[in-house]
Design a protein around this motif. Structure first.
Motif, short mmCIF file in Angstrom:
data_model
loop_
_atom_site.label_atom_id
_atom_site.label_comp_id
_atom_site.label_asym_id
_atom_site.label_seq_id
_atom_site.Cartn_x
_atom_site.Cartn_y
_atom_site.Cartn_z
N HIS A 293 20.11 -27.07 -61.09
CA HIS A 293 21.01 -27.56 -60.05
C HIS A 293 21.01 -29.08 -60.07
N GLU A 294 22.18 -29.67 -59.86
CA GLU A 294 22.26 -31.12 -59.77
C GLU A 294 22.33 -31.51 -58.30
N GLY A 295 21.73 -32.62 -57.95
CA GLY A 295 21.68 -33.08 -56.56
C GLY A 295 22.97 -33.73 -56.11
N SER A 296 24.05 -32.95 -56.09
CA SER A 296 25.33 -33.47 -55.62
C SER A 296 26.12 -32.33 -54.98
N PRO A 297 27.10 -32.66 -54.14
CA PRO A 297 27.94 -31.62 -53.52
C PRO A 297 28.80 -30.89 -54.55
N SER B 275 15.38 -32.92 -51.55
CA SER B 275 15.37 -34.27 -52.11
C SER B 275 16.57 -35.05 -51.60
N ALA B 276 16.34 -36.34 -51.40
CA ALA B 276 17.40 -37.22 -50.91
C ALA B 276 18.28 -37.67 -52.06
N GLU B 277 19.58 -37.71 -51.79
CA GLU B 277 20.55 -38.21 -52.78
C GLU B 277 20.64 -39.71 -52.61
N GLY B 278 20.72 -40.40 -53.71
CA GLY B 278 20.92 -41.81 -53.55
C GLY B 278 20.29 -42.58 -54.62
N PHE C 66 22.00 -38.17 -47.33
CA PHE C 66 22.25 -36.83 -47.85
C PHE C 66 20.94 -36.24 -48.34
N VAL C 67 20.68 -34.98 -48.00
CA VAL C 67 19.50 -34.25 -48.48
C VAL C 67 20.00 -32.98 -49.13
N HIS C 68 19.42 -32.66 -50.28
CA HIS C 68 19.76 -31.43 -51.00
C HIS C 68 18.55 -30.51 -51.03
#
Length: 61
Positions: free
Chosen positions: A16-20, A58-61, A4-6
């Motif tokens: 903003h938070e890096g999540s859907p 940025s990558a999620e994880g 996942f990339v945001h």
């Protein structure tokens, strides 16, 4: 599919938070291989509340 990339604005009036589930309601776009059309990841593009000039991927994880 675990990649996942945001893409998020850095200079927005909210953070903003890096999540859907971010408050801005980011839209997701599936990424597929060209050869097999198999899903390999997802890009979430976050929505800026005001026009922004600084963005970050940025990558999620």
């Amino acid at each position: 599919m675990a990649n996942f990339v945001h893409v998020m604005p850095l200079d927005d009036v909210i953070s903003h938070e890096g999540s859907p589930d971010c408050v801005c309601g980011p839209g997701g776009q599936q990424v597929e291989t060209l050869a097999t059309r198999e899903p390999v990841g997802m890009i979430y593009h976050h929505h800026a509340i005001r026009p922004c000039s600084l963005w970050e991927a940025s990558a999620e994880g």
